[in-house]
Design an enzyme around this catalytic site. Structure first.
Site, PDB file in Angstrom:
ATOM      1  N   GLU A  12       8.596  44.199  59.226  1.00  0.00           N
ATOM      2  CA  GLU A  12       9.891  44.876  58.521  1.00  0.00           C
ATOM      3  C   GLU A  12      10.617  45.213  59.735  1.00  0.00           C
ATOM      4  O   GLU A  12      11.859  45.456  59.617  1.00  0.00           O
ATOM      5  CB  GLU A  12       9.207  46.278  57.855  1.00  0.00           C
ATOM      6  CG  GLU A  12      10.343  47.107  57.320  1.00  0.00           C
ATOM      7  CD  GLU A  12       9.763  48.267  56.770  1.00  0.00           C
ATOM      8  OE1 GLU A  12      10.703  49.293  56.639  1.00  0.00           O
ATOM      9  OE2 GLU A  12       8.447  48.514  56.568  1.00  0.00           O
ATOM     10  N   ASP A  37      14.506  44.207  60.197  1.00  0.00           N
ATOM     11  CA  ASP A  37      15.532  45.032  60.009  1.00  0.00           C
ATOM     12  C   ASP A  37      16.539  44.535  61.158  1.00  0.00           C
ATOM     13  O   ASP A  37      17.734  44.612  60.922  1.00  0.00           O
ATOM     14  CB  ASP A  37      15.062  46.378  60.511  1.00  0.00           C
ATOM     15  CG  ASP A  37      16.127  47.490  60.405  1.00  0.00           C
ATOM     16  OD1 ASP A  37      17.047  47.647  59.269  1.00  0.00           O
ATOM     17  OD2 ASP A  37      16.583  48.140  61.506  1.00  0.00           O
ATOM     18  N   ASP A  94      11.685  47.143  51.980  1.00  0.00           N
ATOM     19  CA  ASP A  94      11.281  46.943  52.986  1.00  0.00           C
ATOM     20  C   ASP A  94      10.404  45.603  53.037  1.00  0.00           C
ATOM     21  O   ASP A  94      10.284  45.163  54.324  1.00  0.00           O
ATOM     22  CB  ASP A  94       9.961  48.118  53.398  1.00  0.00           C
ATOM     23  CG  ASP A  94      10.674  49.516  53.387  1.00  0.00           C
ATOM     24  OD1 ASP A  94      11.825  49.624  53.670  1.00  0.00           O
ATOM     25  OD2 ASP A  94       9.834  50.454  53.295  1.00  0.00           O
ATOM     26  N   GLU A 154      12.906  42.874  54.261  1.00  0.00           N
ATOM     27  CA  GLU A 154      13.144  42.956  55.716  1.00  0.00           C
ATOM     28  C   GLU A 154      11.740  42.493  56.356  1.00  0.00           C
ATOM     29  O   GLU A 154      12.017  41.670  57.371  1.00  0.00           O
ATOM     30  CB  GLU A 154      13.269  44.581  56.180  1.00  0.00           C
ATOM     31  CG  GLU A 154      14.784  44.982  55.745  1.00  0.00           C
ATOM     32  CD  GLU A 154      14.613  46.469  56.265  1.00  0.00           C
ATOM     33  OE1 GLU A 154      15.754  46.780  56.697  1.00  0.00           O
ATOM     34  OE2 GLU A 154      13.812  47.333  56.505  1.00  0.00           O
TER      35      GLU A 154
END
Length: 143
Positions: free
Chosen positions: A41, A45, A114, A117
């Site tokens: 994650e 991002d 999340d 990501e």
């Protein structure tokens, strides 16, 4: 989850993982296993921000830095991540502890965002930056 479920998700994102273990890890919340998706994650991002930044930079040639930043902010926020994740029905592929499922069977928005990501991080590790950027931008164009 069966390989069939993973194949279905791969079709939805238009990417076939070379290392399917990366996809499994991206779909695993820490409430389910110690081998979870938080580090993916983190990476995802960054690759999301880069991919969207690169896309809007090349598409919006007449905008200044502040305008580009506002557009990117609107595209990489949790609301948009959730919309993309729900569009591909990401809930049904996630491994989460029973306490993280809502009464209607859906998974909390923050976990779904999340996890998307994390998938982006896994894409980067599996296929490189160009392929990850392509998949991310294509997904964003669908919603």
């Amino acid at each position: 989850m069966s390989d069939r479920g993973l194949l279905e998700l791969e079709r939805k994102i238009n990417y076939t993982f070379n290392a399917r273990s990366l996809l499994r890890k991206a779909l695993t919340h820490k409430s389910f296993s110690k081998n979870h998706n938080e580090k993916l994650e983190f990476l995802g991002d960054s690759i999301l921000n880069f991919s969207i930044s690169r896309f809007i930079f090349s598409e919006e040639k007449d905008l200044d830095e502040g305008q580009l930043s506002r557009i990117r902010s609107n595209l990489v926020n949790q609301t948009t991540l959730i919309r993309v994740a729900r569009f591909i029905a990401l809930d049904k592929y996630l491994y989460v502890g029973v306490n993280h499922k809502l009464k209607n069977g859906q998974i909390k928005n923050s976990i779904v965002a999340d996890s998307l990501e994390a998938i982006f991080g896994a894409l980067f590790l599996d296929g490189g930056v160009s392929r990850a950027k392509e998949v991310i931008v294509d997904l964003y164009k669908t919603v």
